[in-house]
Write an enzyme that holds these catalytic residues in place. Structure first.
Site, PDB file in Angstrom:
ATOM      1  N   GLU A   1      12.925  21.638   4.007  1.00  0.00           N
ATOM      2  CA  GLU A   1      12.956  20.684   2.937  1.00  0.00           C
ATOM      3  C   GLU A   1      14.408  20.460   2.999  1.00  0.00           C
ATOM      4  O   GLU A   1      15.008  19.340   2.173  1.00  0.00           O
ATOM      5  CB  GLU A   1      12.696  21.068   1.586  1.00  0.00           C
ATOM      6  CG  GLU A   1      11.170  21.318   1.606  1.00  0.00           C
ATOM      7  CD  GLU A   1      10.795  21.627  -0.053  1.00  0.00           C
ATOM      8  OE1 GLU A   1      11.557  21.680  -0.958  1.00  0.00           O
ATOM      9  OE2 GLU A   1       9.556  21.536  -0.448  1.00  0.00           O
TER      10      GLU A   1
ATOM     11  N   ASN B   1       8.038  -3.666   3.627  1.00  0.00           N
ATOM     12  CA  ASN B   1       6.484  -3.533   3.428  1.00  0.00           C
ATOM     13  C   ASN B   1       5.985  -4.099   5.086  1.00  0.00           C
ATOM     14  O   ASN B   1       5.221  -3.450   5.762  1.00  0.00           O
ATOM     15  CB  ASN B   1       5.663  -4.456   2.616  1.00  0.00           C
ATOM     16  CG  ASN B   1       4.089  -4.318   2.898  1.00  0.00           C
ATOM     17  OD1 ASN B   1       3.540  -3.284   3.251  1.00  0.00           O
ATOM     18  ND2 ASN B   1       3.328  -5.611   2.750  1.00  0.00           N
TER      19      ASN B   1
ATOM     20  N   HIS C   1       0.817  -1.342  -0.161  1.00  0.00           N
ATOM     21  CA  HIS C   1       0.037  -0.160   0.107  1.00  0.00           C
ATOM     22  C   HIS C   1       0.970   1.442  -0.063  1.00  0.00           C
ATOM     23  O   HIS C   1       1.930   1.398   0.606  1.00  0.00           O
ATOM     24  CB  HIS C   1      -0.933   0.017   1.284  1.00  0.00           C
ATOM     25  CG  HIS C   1      -2.199  -0.970   1.322  1.00  0.00           C
ATOM     26  ND1 HIS C   1      -2.124  -2.060   1.579  1.00  0.00           N
ATOM     27  CD2 HIS C   1      -3.251  -0.598   1.216  1.00  0.00           C
ATOM     28  CE1 HIS C   1      -3.127  -2.823   1.323  1.00  0.00           C
ATOM     29  NE2 HIS C   1      -3.799  -1.650   1.220  1.00  0.00           N
TER      30      HIS C   1
ATOM     31  N   ASP D   1       8.213  18.492  -7.185  1.00  0.00           N
ATOM     32  CA  ASP D   1       8.210  19.556  -6.313  1.00  0.00           C
ATOM     33  C   ASP D   1       7.230  19.392  -5.190  1.00  0.00           C
ATOM     34  O   ASP D   1       5.962  19.599  -5.281  1.00  0.00           O
ATOM     35  CB  ASP D   1       7.619  20.789  -7.565  1.00  0.00           C
ATOM     36  CG  ASP D   1       7.887  22.194  -6.700  1.00  0.00           C
ATOM     37  OD1 ASP D   1       8.436  21.923  -5.332  1.00  0.00           O
ATOM     38  OD2 ASP D   1       7.278  22.939  -7.272  1.00  0.00           O
TER      39      ASP D   1
ATOM     40  N   GLN E   1       9.781  26.496   2.462  1.00  0.00           N
ATOM     41  CA  GLN E   1      10.317  25.407   1.961  1.00  0.00           C
ATOM     42  C   GLN E   1      11.845  25.235   2.340  1.00  0.00           C
ATOM     43  O   GLN E   1      12.329  24.106   2.271  1.00  0.00           O
ATOM     44  CB  GLN E   1      10.022  25.439   0.652  1.00  0.00           C
ATOM     45  CG  GLN E   1       8.474  25.128   0.160  1.00  0.00           C
ATOM     46  CD  GLN E   1       8.194  24.857  -1.124  1.00  0.00           C
ATOM     47  OE1 GLN E   1       8.863  24.099  -1.660  1.00  0.00           O
ATOM     48  NE2 GLN E   1       7.286  25.624  -1.870  1.00  0.00           N
TER      49      GLN E   1
ATOM     50  N   GLU F   1      13.303  15.156  -3.848  1.00  0.00           N
ATOM     51  CA  GLU F   1      12.855  15.910  -4.980  1.00  0.00           C
ATOM     52  C   GLU F   1      14.017  15.547  -6.222  1.00  0.00           C
ATOM     53  O   GLU F   1      13.725  15.534  -7.193  1.00  0.00           O
ATOM     54  CB  GLU F   1      12.855  17.540  -4.599  1.00  0.00           C
ATOM     55  CG  GLU F   1      11.551  17.652  -3.856  1.00  0.00           C
ATOM     56  CD  GLU F   1      11.344  19.045  -3.622  1.00  0.00           C
ATOM     57  OE1 GLU F   1      10.356  19.697  -3.544  1.00  0.00           O
ATOM     58  OE2 GLU F   1      12.518  19.953  -3.448  1.00  0.00           O
TER      59      GLU F   1
END
Length: 295
Positions: free
Chosen positions: A286, A164, A133, A272, A282, A266
């Site tokens: 980030e 997982n 998932h 983005d 950001q 990214e």
């Protein structure tokens, strides 16, 4: 004397009444429920793309490498030729969580454009990879419809079992402890690259080449206290957890060692992320590796 006795009797009666009222007030049941349920009262179901559309995905069927799937339960960018999503984005708060059991009703996604390959549960059979998932089943237990939506195959990737069932599952569980503590989360999850190692060894594709096995699995989690106007509440001190995990059987049981920066994800994906947040904020959140608690 009669007047004095009457006054005294009246005074006694008044005192008795005051004592009685005082006792009644003290015995009124307190209602801690209001305080306990503050989280539930303030938790809401918000937009899955509130922090941005990472790839500018659209619902134009000619955009087959970046097709936008807008579900009530999550949003996703789907890649027709890879047979898996590029990313899935969802909002998580206690408002999304209830008592609905896991449905396990894996199904093809009938909303894909006509003529597109639609993976089924059997597409993964015998591959050595889990049907992993992106948006977890346990994040959508408010109703049968909500939980069933997480079992659409457009929400799945071929994921190594040790990813997982161990580190990835631990991270998902940790996210739910954060909402139990009165937070709401914005989560963006995806994969990139080609080639992973499952129980049957290294593979680049499954389902006769129609489903790509990704090389890496990543996730970005933005943590906010329950509230409104969410984008405007993201600051340079907002906790952001970014994880990048190889899709193989050798990964650690703990997700903590796979923390990285949003910038690094990214760079690897070309996305983005958090584009709706001010660029000034950001640049700070980030570039930072999370060092917060992991349980």
């Amino acid at each position: 004397m009669k007047f004095t006795f009457t006054c005294a009797a009246s005074l006694a009666a008044l005192l008795a009444l005051a004592v009685s009222c005082s006792k009644d007030e003290q015995n009124v049941p307190t209602t801690p429920t209001a305080a306990v349920n503050t989280q539930a009262a303030t938790a809401t179901r918000d937009s899955h793309l509130a922090l941005g559309n990472p790839s500018g995905a659209t619902t134009n069927a000619t955009n087959y490498t970046n097709y936008l799937l807008s579900k009530t339960q999550y949003s996703a960018s789907y890649h027709r030729d890879r047979g898996i999503p590029n990313w899935v984005s969802w909002h998580l708060s206690s408002a999304w969580v209830g008592s609905t059991p896991r449905q396990d009703n894996f199904a093809a996604d009938a909303t894909l454009p006509s003529g597109w390959f639609r993976a089924t549960s059997s597409s993964y059979t015998g591959s050595g990879f889990d049907r992993g998932h992106n948006c977890p089943s346990a994040d959508r237990t408010g109703s049968v419809a909500d939980n069933s939506a997480t079992f659409l195959m457009t929400n799945m990737i071929p994921q190594a079992a040790n990813v997982n069932q161990r580190g990835w599952a631990g991270l998902e569980n940790y996210c739910r402890t954060l909402i139990d503590a009165g937070n709401e989360l914005y989560i963006i999850c995806g994969s990139y690259g080609t080639g992973g190692t499952g129980l049957n060894g290294y593979k680049t594709t499954i389902a006769s080449g129609k489903v790509t096995v990704p090389a890496n699995c990543w996730k970005v989690i933005v943590v906010l206290p329950n509230g409104s106007s969410d984008v405007s509440r993201v600051t340079t001190s907002t906790r952001v957890i970014a994880i990048n995990m190889p899709n193989n059987q050798s990964v650690s049981t703990s997700w903590a060692g796979y923390r990285t920066t949003v910038n690094a994800i990214e760079a690897a994906t070309g996305l983005d992320l958090l584009s709706a947040v001010s660029t000034t904020i950001q640049s700070t959140i980030e570039s930072r590796v999370d060092n917060g608690p992991t349980s």
